[in-house]
Design a protein around this motif. Sequence first.
Motif, PDB file in Angstrom:
ATOM      1  N   LEU A  43       0.817  -1.214   0.000  1.00 48.48           N
ATOM      2  CA  LEU A  43       0.000   0.000   0.000  1.00 48.48           C
ATOM      3  C   LEU A  43       0.855   1.270   0.000  1.00 48.48           C
ATOM      4  N   GLY A  44       2.187   1.084  -0.020  1.00 47.50           N
ATOM      5  CA  GLY A  44       3.098   2.225   0.005  1.00 47.50           C
ATOM      6  C   GLY A  44       3.325   2.797   1.394  1.00 47.50           C
ATOM      7  N   LEU A  45       2.899   2.068   2.418  1.00 43.92           N
ATOM      8  CA  LEU A  45       3.007   2.566   3.787  1.00 43.92           C
ATOM      9  C   LEU A  45       4.138   1.902   4.584  1.00 43.92           C
ATOM     10  N   GLY A  46       4.960   1.113   3.919  1.00 46.10           N
ATOM     11  CA  GLY A  46       6.053   0.409   4.589  1.00 46.10           C
ATOM     12  C   GLY A  46       6.954   1.291   5.438  1.00 46.10           C
ATOM     13  N   PRO A  47       7.390   2.445   4.931  1.00 47.77           N
ATOM     14  CA  PRO A  47       8.287   3.285   5.731  1.00 47.77           C
ATOM     15  C   PRO A  47       7.683   3.749   7.060  1.00 47.77           C
ATOM     16  N   PHE A  48       6.373   3.779   7.152  1.00 46.27           N
ATOM     17  CA  PHE A  48       5.731   4.257   8.379  1.00 46.27           C
ATOM     18  C   PHE A  48       5.680   3.199   9.484  1.00 46.27           C
ATOM     19  N   VAL A  49       5.922   1.946   9.125  1.00 48.57           N
ATOM     20  CA  VAL A  49       5.828   0.872  10.114  1.00 48.57           C
ATOM     21  C   VAL A  49       6.888   1.029  11.201  1.00 48.57           C
ATOM     22  N   GLY A  50       8.141   1.180  10.787  1.00 51.51           N
ATOM     23  CA  GLY A  50       9.218   1.353  11.759  1.00 51.51           C
ATOM     24  C   GLY A  50       9.036   2.609  12.592  1.00 51.51           C
ATOM     25  N   GLU A  51       8.524   3.643  11.947  1.00 52.23           N
ATOM     26  CA  GLU A  51       8.301   4.900  12.668  1.00 52.23           C
ATOM     27  C   GLU A  51       7.175   4.759  13.686  1.00 52.23           C
ATOM     28  N   GLY A  52       6.150   4.012  13.332  1.00 52.16           N
ATOM     29  CA  GLY A  52       5.034   3.809  14.249  1.00 52.16           C
ATOM     30  C   GLY A  52       5.403   2.946  15.447  1.00 52.16           C
ATOM     31  N   LEU A  53       6.353   2.047  15.252  1.00 53.18           N
ATOM     32  CA  LEU A  53       6.808   1.181  16.338  1.00 53.18           C
ATOM     33  C   LEU A  53       8.021   1.751  17.066  1.00 53.18           C
ATOM     34  N   PHE A  54       8.530   2.851  16.592  1.00 53.76           N
ATOM     35  CA  PHE A  54       9.782   3.410  17.106  1.00 53.76           C
ATOM     36  C   PHE A  54       9.814   3.532  18.626  1.00 53.76           C
ATOM     37  N   GLY A  55       8.758   4.013  19.221  1.00 57.49           N
ATOM     38  CA  GLY A  55       8.720   4.219  20.662  1.00 57.49           C
ATOM     39  C   GLY A  55       8.945   2.943  21.465  1.00 57.49           C
ATOM     40  N   LEU A  56       8.530   1.794  20.911  1.00 59.06           N
ATOM     41  CA  LEU A  56       8.773   0.514  21.591  1.00 59.06           C
ATOM     42  C   LEU A  56      10.265   0.279  21.780  1.00 59.06           C
ATOM     43  N   TRP A  57      11.059   0.663  20.774  1.00 56.95           N
ATOM     44  CA  TRP A  57      12.501   0.444  20.832  1.00 56.95           C
ATOM     45  C   TRP A  57      13.204   1.461  21.737  1.00 56.95           C
ATOM     46  N   CYS A  58      12.490   2.466  22.186  1.00 53.29           N
ATOM     47  CA  CYS A  58      13.101   3.530  23.006  1.00 53.29           C
ATOM     48  C   CYS A  58      12.722   3.465  24.481  1.00 53.29           C
ATOM     49  N   MET A  59      11.920   2.540  24.884  1.00 52.62           N
ATOM     50  CA  MET A  59      11.387   2.528  26.247  1.00 52.62           C
ATOM     51  C   MET A  59      12.375   2.074  27.320  1.00 52.62           C
ATOM     52  N   GLY A  60      13.294   1.193  26.982  1.00 54.61           N
ATOM     53  CA  GLY A  60      14.197   0.631  27.983  1.00 54.61           C
ATOM     54  C   GLY A  60      15.027   1.673  28.714  1.00 54.61           C
ATOM     55  N   GLY A  61      15.562   2.625  27.971  1.00 52.94           N
ATOM     56  CA  GLY A  61      16.400   3.660  28.582  1.00 52.94           C
ATOM     57  C   GLY A  61      15.650   4.539  29.567  1.00 52.94           C
ATOM     58  N   PHE A 157       8.969  11.823  10.375  1.00 51.76           N
ATOM     59  CA  PHE A 157       9.438  12.394  11.639  1.00 51.76           C
ATOM     60  C   PHE A 157       8.290  12.524  12.647  1.00 51.76           C
ATOM     61  N   LEU A 158       7.163  13.039  12.184  1.00 55.41           N
ATOM     62  CA  LEU A 158       6.018  13.223  13.085  1.00 55.41           C
ATOM     63  C   LEU A 158       5.469  11.881  13.579  1.00 55.41           C
ATOM     64  N   THR A 159       5.494  10.874  12.721  1.00 51.01           N
ATOM     65  CA  THR A 159       5.069   9.535  13.136  1.00 51.01           C
ATOM     66  C   THR A 159       6.007   8.995  14.206  1.00 51.01           C
ATOM     67  N   ARG A 160       7.314   9.183  14.000  1.00 53.49           N
ATOM     68  CA  ARG A 160       8.320   8.748  14.978  1.00 53.49           C
ATOM     69  C   ARG A 160       8.124   9.471  16.303  1.00 53.49           C
ATOM     70  N   LEU A 161       7.916  10.766  16.249  1.00 48.43           N
ATOM     71  CA  LEU A 161       7.734  11.561  17.458  1.00 48.43           C
ATOM     72  C   LEU A 161       6.482  11.122  18.223  1.00 48.43           C
TER      73      LEU A 161
END
Length: 190
Positions: A43-61, A157-161
């Motif tokens: 659907l052309g939305l692949g790049p947004f997947v990592g950005e949408g999940l980004f916060g999961l990878w940042c929680m440990g710190g 960027f906004l999706t990541r934020l």
Amino acid sequence: MGIIAKWHLKDIITIAIISVLFGFIFVFSDWLYTLVYSILSPLGLGPFVGEGLFGLWCMGGPIAFMVVRLPGSSLISEILGAFLESGLGGQFGVTALFAGFFQGLGSELGFASFKYKRFDIKSLLLAAVFSTVITFGSALFIHGYIKLKLGMMLALFLTRLCSNLIFSVGLVSLINKLVVRAQLFETRKS
């Protein structure tokens, strides 16, 4: 507590426990990324997947900092979690270590802005903003975002934020309250 704080064995063990837990969460996030990416890419939305999940990878710190309350705890926890993710066969391999470094560094800058003396939403917000900006800066080159049109870059960027605010501020704050209430770890006094 000054910027140079005295570390104790229990602080190291606490960070190790948090890092291991989040290392497994990071691997699960990798699997989730792969599944959702394969569904949304046509659907052309692949790049947004990592950005949408980004916060999961940042929680440990941020969780490590909120519990241990020592300078460097966020950076160490993110790197250790990324190391475990990579060692457990996470799909991002060694790249996860670079990501963990930048995520932890961004969080540290946010907490350092308050001289490591605030353990609340404001410090989590600043940590999330710094980690988003720093990691997105690295993604410009690591993931080739620099080649994208400005509108697409801004949308990513906004999706990541937003993801980082949801997970690394909202969910971390909730988890921290539960940890404190349940007395799972002994948090340092401010």
